[in-house]
Structures are given as C-alpha cells and as structure tokens.
Design a protein around this motif. Structure first.
Motif, PDB file in Angstrom:
ATOM      1  N   ALA A  16       0.889  -1.229   0.032  1.00 55.27           N
ATOM      2  CA  ALA A  16       0.062  -0.093  -0.011  1.00 55.27           C
ATOM      3  C   ALA A  16       0.792   1.365  -0.006  1.00 55.27           C
ATOM      4  O   ALA A  16       0.565   2.302  -0.596  1.00 55.27           O
ATOM      5  CB  ALA A  16      -0.928  -0.021   1.020  1.00 55.27           C
ATOM      6  N   ASN A  42     -10.508  10.034  -3.746  1.00 56.96           N
ATOM      7  CA  ASN A  42     -10.400   9.057  -2.831  1.00 56.96           C
ATOM      8  C   ASN A  42     -11.327   8.163  -2.606  1.00 56.96           C
ATOM      9  O   ASN A  42     -11.397   7.122  -2.389  1.00 56.96           O
ATOM     10  CB  ASN A  42      -9.518   9.500  -1.920  1.00 56.96           C
ATOM     11  CG  ASN A  42      -8.443   8.938  -1.090  1.00 56.96           C
ATOM     12  OD1 ASN A  42      -8.081   7.687  -1.450  1.00 56.96           O
ATOM     13  ND2 ASN A  42      -7.622   9.605  -0.343  1.00 56.96           N
ATOM     14  N   TYR A  45     -12.439   5.843  -5.496  1.00 55.22           N
ATOM     15  CA  TYR A  45     -11.440   4.677  -5.409  1.00 55.22           C
ATOM     16  C   TYR A  45     -11.659   3.605  -4.286  1.00 55.22           C
ATOM     17  O   TYR A  45     -11.699   2.518  -4.786  1.00 55.22           O
ATOM     18  CB  TYR A  45      -9.911   5.333  -5.472  1.00 55.22           C
ATOM     19  CG  TYR A  45      -8.945   4.188  -5.701  1.00 55.22           C
ATOM     20  CD1 TYR A  45      -8.431   4.063  -7.020  1.00 55.22           C
ATOM     21  CD2 TYR A  45      -8.587   3.327  -4.794  1.00 55.22           C
ATOM     22  CE1 TYR A  45      -7.384   3.330  -7.355  1.00 55.22           C
ATOM     23  CE2 TYR A  45      -7.685   2.398  -4.762  1.00 55.22           C
ATOM     24  CZ  TYR A  45      -7.006   2.333  -6.230  1.00 55.22           C
ATOM     25  OH  TYR A  45      -6.255   1.245  -6.370  1.00 55.22           O
ATOM     26  N   HIS A  46     -12.063   4.066  -3.163  1.00 55.66           N
ATOM     27  CA  HIS A  46     -12.075   3.080  -1.955  1.00 55.66           C
ATOM     28  C   HIS A  46     -13.361   2.677  -1.763  1.00 55.66           C
ATOM     29  O   HIS A  46     -13.453   1.275  -1.283  1.00 55.66           O
ATOM     30  CB  HIS A  46     -11.418   3.708  -0.798  1.00 55.66           C
ATOM     31  CG  HIS A  46      -9.941   3.852  -0.923  1.00 55.66           C
ATOM     32  ND1 HIS A  46      -9.339   5.108  -1.251  1.00 55.66           N
ATOM     33  CD2 HIS A  46      -9.004   2.943  -0.663  1.00 55.66           C
ATOM     34  CE1 HIS A  46      -7.957   4.932  -1.470  1.00 55.66           C
ATOM     35  NE2 HIS A  46      -7.925   3.725  -1.000  1.00 55.66           N
ATOM     36  N   THR A  49     -12.889   0.055  -4.319  1.00 50.22           N
ATOM     37  CA  THR A  49     -12.013  -1.013  -3.730  1.00 50.22           C
ATOM     38  C   THR A  49     -12.746  -2.010  -3.061  1.00 50.22           C
ATOM     39  O   THR A  49     -12.646  -3.167  -3.135  1.00 50.22           O
ATOM     40  CB  THR A  49     -10.918  -0.344  -2.930  1.00 50.22           C
ATOM     41  OG1 THR A  49     -10.070   0.223  -3.661  1.00 50.22           O
ATOM     42  CG2 THR A  49      -9.873  -1.260  -2.207  1.00 50.22           C
ATOM     43  N   TRP A  50     -13.582  -1.519  -1.996  1.00 46.36           N
ATOM     44  CA  TRP A  50     -14.269  -2.329  -1.222  1.00 46.36           C
ATOM     45  C   TRP A  50     -15.208  -3.174  -1.897  1.00 46.36           C
ATOM     46  O   TRP A  50     -15.474  -4.528  -1.638  1.00 46.36           O
ATOM     47  CB  TRP A  50     -15.238  -1.532   0.106  1.00 46.36           C
ATOM     48  CG  TRP A  50     -15.607  -2.464   1.021  1.00 46.36           C
ATOM     49  CD1 TRP A  50     -15.154  -2.359   2.194  1.00 46.36           C
ATOM     50  CD2 TRP A  50     -16.893  -3.101   1.160  1.00 46.36           C
ATOM     51  NE1 TRP A  50     -15.702  -3.284   3.079  1.00 46.36           N
ATOM     52  CE2 TRP A  50     -16.851  -3.820   2.495  1.00 46.36           C
ATOM     53  CE3 TRP A  50     -17.930  -3.476   0.301  1.00 46.36           C
ATOM     54  CZ2 TRP A  50     -18.064  -4.589   3.004  1.00 46.36           C
ATOM     55  CZ3 TRP A  50     -18.958  -4.211   0.556  1.00 46.36           C
ATOM     56  CH2 TRP A  50     -18.968  -4.787   1.899  1.00 46.36           C
ATOM     57  N   LEU A 113      -9.685   2.358 -10.024  1.00 44.29           N
ATOM     58  CA  LEU A 113      -9.477   1.209  -9.210  1.00 44.29           C
ATOM     59  C   LEU A 113     -10.153   0.059 -10.222  1.00 44.29           C
ATOM     60  O   LEU A 113      -9.485  -1.224 -10.384  1.00 44.29           O
ATOM     61  CB  LEU A 113     -10.283   1.231  -7.921  1.00 44.29           C
ATOM     62  CG  LEU A 113     -10.213  -0.243  -7.300  1.00 44.29           C
ATOM     63  CD1 LEU A 113     -11.316  -1.050  -7.595  1.00 44.29           C
ATOM     64  CD2 LEU A 113      -8.891  -0.560  -6.952  1.00 44.29           C
ATOM     65  N   THR A 147     -12.384  -5.042   4.515  1.00 45.34           N
ATOM     66  CA  THR A 147     -12.676  -3.861   4.995  1.00 45.34           C
ATOM     67  C   THR A 147     -11.153  -3.161   5.585  1.00 45.34           C
ATOM     68  O   THR A 147     -10.748  -1.973   5.461  1.00 45.34           O
ATOM     69  CB  THR A 147     -13.458  -3.838   6.396  1.00 45.34           C
ATOM     70  OG1 THR A 147     -14.841  -4.007   5.904  1.00 45.34           O
ATOM     71  CG2 THR A 147     -13.408  -2.502   6.938  1.00 45.34           C
ATOM     72  N   THR A 150      -9.298  -2.114   2.423  1.00 48.76           N
ATOM     73  CA  THR A 150      -9.516  -1.067   1.885  1.00 48.76           C
ATOM     74  C   THR A 150      -9.084   0.421   2.811  1.00 48.76           C
ATOM     75  O   THR A 150      -8.879   1.298   2.331  1.00 48.76           O
ATOM     76  CB  THR A 150     -11.286  -0.848   1.934  1.00 48.76           C
ATOM     77  OG1 THR A 150     -11.626  -2.004   1.080  1.00 48.76           O
ATOM     78  CG2 THR A 150     -11.688   0.335   1.309  1.00 48.76           C
ATOM     79  N   ASN A 153      -5.520   0.831   2.483  1.00 49.56           N
ATOM     80  CA  ASN A 153      -5.071   1.740   1.416  1.00 49.56           C
ATOM     81  C   ASN A 153      -5.618   3.042   1.459  1.00 49.56           C
ATOM     82  O   ASN A 153      -4.922   4.136   0.853  1.00 49.56           O
ATOM     83  CB  ASN A 153      -5.851   0.946  -0.029  1.00 49.56           C
ATOM     84  CG  ASN A 153      -5.219  -0.208  -0.663  1.00 49.56           C
ATOM     85  OD1 ASN A 153      -3.918  -0.218  -0.191  1.00 49.56           O
ATOM     86  ND2 ASN A 153      -5.736  -0.815  -1.649  1.00 49.56           N
ATOM     87  N   LEU A 154      -6.568   3.271   2.195  1.00 49.80           N
ATOM     88  CA  LEU A 154      -7.155   4.639   2.153  1.00 49.80           C
ATOM     89  C   LEU A 154      -5.973   5.437   2.891  1.00 49.80           C
ATOM     90  O   LEU A 154      -6.007   6.540   2.437  1.00 49.80           O
ATOM     91  CB  LEU A 154      -8.475   4.869   2.836  1.00 49.80           C
ATOM     92  CG  LEU A 154      -8.845   5.976   3.249  1.00 49.80           C
ATOM     93  CD1 LEU A 154      -9.241   6.738   1.993  1.00 49.80           C
ATOM     94  CD2 LEU A 154     -10.390   5.948   4.251  1.00 49.80           C
TER      95      LEU A 154
END
Length: 198
Positions: A16, A42, A45-46, A49-50, A113, A147, A150, A153-154
């Motif tokens: 990450a 952001n 993206y997340h 991602t999740w 993503l 979770t 994610t 990465n956040l």
C-alpha cells in the motif's frame, strides 16, 4: 482472528505505501489542486476497492480464471485511462489551466480502481493467503479482510496525497503551476506505461 489481522496488515503495508499507480495518482492531484480536492476521487477509489475486493473474495476470482482475456482488456483499458488523465493534466498547464483544469472526481477514482488489474492480482493473492478455503461461513471473514484492505489503502493514499499537497505550496505562480502540471502529467504517463508493460 487478531493474529490474522496483524499478519494481514504487515502483508499489506509495503504493497500500500510503496509508489504505485494509485498513490502517485493521488499525490499528483494533491500537488496540483491541494489535499481537499482529492477527497472525492479518494472516496470513489476506495468505495470501488471495497466492492471489488468483496466480489473477488466471494468468488469473482473464479470468473477471472475462466476468462483471462478479461484481465488483458482491463490492463489495457486501465493504462489508457491513466494516460488520458495525464494528458488532461499536461494540457491544463499548457492552456494556463488554473480555471480550466479540474481535480479528479469521485468517478475518476472509481474507474481508476476498476480498470487496474494489478489491484485484482493483489486482492486475489491476499485472499489466497488469509482466507481458509474451507472456512464457513465465508461471508464475515471476507468482509473483515475487505474492510482492513480498504482502510489500509485509504490511509496510504491519504498519506501520499498529503505529501503531494505540501509540494503544491512551492508552485503558487502561473509559471510554477504550468511546470507542476507537466511534471505530474509526466509521472502519470509513466505510471500508465508501467501498468501496460508489467
């Protein structure tokens, strides 16, 4: 489960926080527009991602195994999308684009993503290591791993964006903004080529 969580975080840390398409994308946007302007992308993206991570954990990886051409198509599409974002950034500088340029949107973040096949590989690898094949029920372990992945990465992308935002203070003049756009446009273009060739 606590031991597995700690091991997962250690596994994910270098993935990450090391330079990659996602963190460089957010650093470049924060350098150009400031940290606050990166929040929508952001979030996009997340959220993506999740959703993608949960889907892979619940069996999407099987579909990818059965359709390797989908992986190749995503790889190409993702590279071209980042290249397009780089071109927009460079062009904004050439056009004195303080008024014309715009920060990446929620949708830009989500698309970045979804069209990043490297993320799919990392996610599949993560589940192969931290989700027992016979574990039942699978739903809660998948959601927990999703979770943690994610949120990790956040935090990493936010750290990179904060670093990029501090760089922006060095470029307050129109000429500085032009060079900033060119520099980070070139970085994003290099990321796009790297995604395509690796």
């Amino acid at each position: 489960m606590l031991q597995t969580t700690a091991a997962l975080i250690v596994f994910l840390f270098p993935l990450a926080y090391s330079p990659g398409p996602g963190n460089l994308f957010f650093a470049a946007n924060a350098a150009r527009f400031g940290f606050a302007a990166t929040v929508p992308a952001n979030a996009g993206y997340h959220l993506a991602t999740w959703v993608v991570t949960a889907a892979i954990g619940l069996g999407f990886v099987t579909a990818m195994d059965q359709a390797p051409q989908l992986f190749a198509a995503l790889k190409t599409a993702g590279s071209l999308y980042v290249l397009w974002l780089a071109w927009k950034l460079v062009r904004a500088g050439a056009l004195e684009g303080a008024q014309q340029a715009r920060a990446a949107s929620f949708t830009d973040g989500a698309v970045l993503l979804v069209l990043n096949p490297k993320a799919y590989v990392i996610i599949a690898l993560m589940f192969s290591q931290f989700l027992a094949p016979a574990e039942a029920p699978r739903l809660w372990p998948v959601l927990l791993i999703t979770t943690i992945f994610t949120l990790n990465n956040l935090l990493a992308f936010s750290a990179w964006a904060l670093a990029g935002g501090s760089i922006a203070k060095l470029f307050q003049t129109p000429g500085g903004a032009r060079w900033l756009n060119l520099l980070f446009g070139a970085v994003l273009a290099a990321v796009a080529i790297w995604m395509l060739l690796t």
